[in-house]
Write an enzyme that holds these catalytic residues in place. Structure first.
Site, PDB file in Angstrom:
ATOM      1  N   ARG A 236      -0.894 -22.550 -17.061  1.00 48.01           N
ATOM      2  CA  ARG A 236       0.500 -22.971 -16.868  1.00 48.01           C
ATOM      3  C   ARG A 236       1.022 -22.464 -15.518  1.00 48.01           C
ATOM      4  NH1 ARG A 236       0.656 -22.386 -22.756  1.00 48.01           N
ATOM      5  NH2 ARG A 236       0.989 -20.142 -22.634  1.00 48.01           N
ATOM      6  N   PHE A 252       0.329 -34.206 -25.162  1.00 43.89           N
ATOM      7  CA  PHE A 252       0.119 -33.157 -26.168  1.00 43.89           C
ATOM      8  C   PHE A 252       0.896 -31.913 -25.732  1.00 43.89           C
ATOM      9  CE2 PHE A 252      -3.672 -35.812 -25.916  1.00 43.89           C
ATOM     10  CZ  PHE A 252      -3.809 -36.259 -27.219  1.00 43.89           C
ATOM     11  N   ASP A 274       4.554 -35.620 -27.278  1.00 45.50           N
ATOM     12  CA  ASP A 274       3.874 -34.982 -28.405  1.00 45.50           C
ATOM     13  C   ASP A 274       4.179 -35.774 -29.668  1.00 45.50           C
ATOM     14  OD1 ASP A 274       2.496 -32.027 -28.870  1.00 45.50           O
ATOM     15  OD2 ASP A 274       3.460 -32.814 -30.675  1.00 45.50           O
ATOM     16  N   ALA A 304      -0.263 -39.866 -28.197  1.00 48.56           N
ATOM     17  CA  ALA A 304      -0.603 -39.863 -26.771  1.00 48.56           C
ATOM     18  C   ALA A 304      -1.336 -41.135 -26.353  1.00 48.56           C
ATOM     19  CB  ALA A 304      -1.446 -38.636 -26.444  1.00 48.56           C
ATOM     20  N   ASP A 324      -3.857 -31.853 -22.605  1.00 50.43           N
ATOM     21  CA  ASP A 324      -4.284 -30.645 -23.336  1.00 50.43           C
ATOM     22  C   ASP A 324      -4.261 -30.929 -24.841  1.00 50.43           C
ATOM     23  OD1 ASP A 324      -4.953 -28.048 -24.061  1.00 50.43           O
ATOM     24  OD2 ASP A 324      -2.904 -27.310 -23.873  1.00 50.43           O
ATOM     25  N   CYS A 364     -10.151 -27.275 -26.082  1.00 50.20           N
ATOM     26  CA  CYS A 364     -10.239 -26.001 -26.792  1.00 50.20           C
ATOM     27  C   CYS A 364     -11.301 -26.057 -27.894  1.00 50.20           C
ATOM     28  CB  CYS A 364      -8.890 -25.616 -27.386  1.00 50.20           C
ATOM     29  SG  CYS A 364      -8.259 -26.801 -28.603  1.00 50.20           S
TER      30      CYS A 364
END
Length: 420
Positions: A236, A252, A274, A304, A324, A364
């Site tokens: 960030r 997201f 989102d 999205a 993300d 992730c």
């Protein structure tokens, strides 16, 4: 002739103690092929790789035995998990128990003090499970409030000792137990596994943290993970550094961390997308907390993929696009489908980047390696006909350490590139 009143030597006493401990603590013979694996620092032993542990229950400490049935470490046993044993120590003079939990917390706390500027940042991970040698235990700090989450119920019998260790080392304002990873709420959740305050005051509904000076509100009760995604903190900050003068699309967006960072960095307009309407409203609130006018930016509650399709039809483009998404690969079986999803998503998103603009893509999924993720970006680049030049390729930040011999722990991928 031996003097019957003389004190016995230390050697026999130690051997007697070891025999007593072995009699009380379950033990398992680690196959020879895995003893180096344990000694090198890998924290897991799978149920199909070790002999059955007769009579042991979830949460019990187990002695690991090597060649000649020599003790080579201690582990925590989970009878119902594919990960049967989580290695706690491989040192003979370091018994597993409350003193070790506190020692691990002390080491982790010192490491955070050495690697984080806590004068500008008070939201960070205090204890990162396997990376801080308490596998399965996560503790995050939010402005002095500790949030504890467990990856295995094997830690539940030790919860009071973990709480005491956190209190003794960090002295937080509160310790809130978030429950077990992957656990859904409901009346059928056993009382021992339910979220609750373990020590200190009741955390407020929203905790305001500082992240390099940026203000973000965290809901530790209803928020994702322990409240927010602290592992993206440095990314960030990077987005904040490159956002000046740009129009930004953040997909997201969750509660708007990347969005607020971009706006504070001088972005002329940021659109946050989102699926969860509550997350979008939280992002709007975070803009206001930082003195940013939400009316000057866009907030969209939508899928999205659908949002990207609509923007493609409208011909809308941006100078910086951030992607993300949540994990697309919760297990090994999902890897192929996840690769296809990452490729499709990033190809669609790349088409929304103006020539010469920036593209930030993240994953992730621990089952997707960095090489695999870069391959999905290469394929997305080919499909979108938008060549990429890499600027930054990043993994986890310093408060998310990972053992070198534990590649499964290197889950985060963040790639910043220029789209031609």
């Amino acid at each position: 002739m031996l003097d019957p009143t003389a004190a016995p030597s230390i050697g026999p006493l130690r051997r007697a103690r070891d025999r007593l401990l072995c009699a009380r603590v379950p033990a398992v013979l680690v196959p020879d092929r895995l003893t180096r694996h344990v000694a090198a620092g890998h924290p897991w032993l799978y149920v199909d790789a070790v002999p059955a542990i007769t009579g042991a229950r979830t949460g019990e400490l187990v002695t690991l035995l090597g060649q000649g049935r020599r003790p080579i470490g201690s582990a925590l046993y989970d009878a119902d998990s594919p990960i049967a044993l989580r290695v706690l120590t491989t040192a003979r003079d370091e018994p597993a128990g409350p003193a070790l939990w506190k020692k691990r917390l002390e080491t982790a706390w010192l490491l955070r003090q050495a690697t984080l500027d806590q004068t500008t940042t008070d939201g960070f991970r205090l204890l990162h499970g396997e990376g801080d040698r308490l596998p399965g235990v996560v503790v995050d700090l939010y402005a002095g409030h500790a949030v504890l989450k467990l990856d295995t119920p094997a830690w539940l019998p030790h919860l009071a000792d973990l709480t005491a260790a956190i209190e003794g080392v960090v002295r937080p304002r509160s310790i809130y137990f978030k429950g077990l990873s992957g656990q859904k709420g409901g009346a059928d959740v056993p009382p021992a596994q339910r979220p609750r305050v373990l020590a200190g005051e009741e955390p407020p509904p929203l905790i305001e943290i500082r992240e390099y000076g940026m203000k973000l509100a965290v809901d530790v009760r209803r928020g994702q993970k322990t409240g927010m995604f602290l592992d993206q903190r440095d990314n960030r900050r990077l987005v904040r550094q490159v956002a000046r003068g740009r129009e930004v699309l953040n997909l997201f967006s969750y509660t708007g961390g990347f969005s607020v960072a971009a706006a504070l960095g001088g972005a002329v307009r940021v659109v946050s997308v989102d699926l969860a309407r509550a997350a979008v409203e939280a992002a709007r609130d975070n803009f206001a907390r930082n003195g940013l006018d939400p009316a000057a930016h866009g907030f969209v509650a939508a899928d999205a993929f659908d949002d990207l399709a609509a923007r493609e039809q409208a011909g809308e483009r941006f100078d910086l696009v951030v992607v993300d998404p949540p994990s697309f690969a919760p297990n090994q079986k999902a890897v192929r489908a996840a690769q296809a999803a990452y490729t499709r998503l990033n190809a669609q998103a790349l088409r929304r980047v103006r020539p010469g603009g920036l593209f930030a893509a993240a994953s992730c999924s621990s089952h997707i390696s960095m090489d695999m993720f870069l391959q999905t970006l290469r394929e997305a680049s080919r499909i979108a006909r938008r060549p990429l030049r890499l600027l930054e390729v990043r993994g986890e930040p310093p408060d998310h350490p990972t053992p070198l011999h534990f590649p499964e722990g290197r889950y985060l991928k963040f790639v910043l590139s220029v789209a031609e």
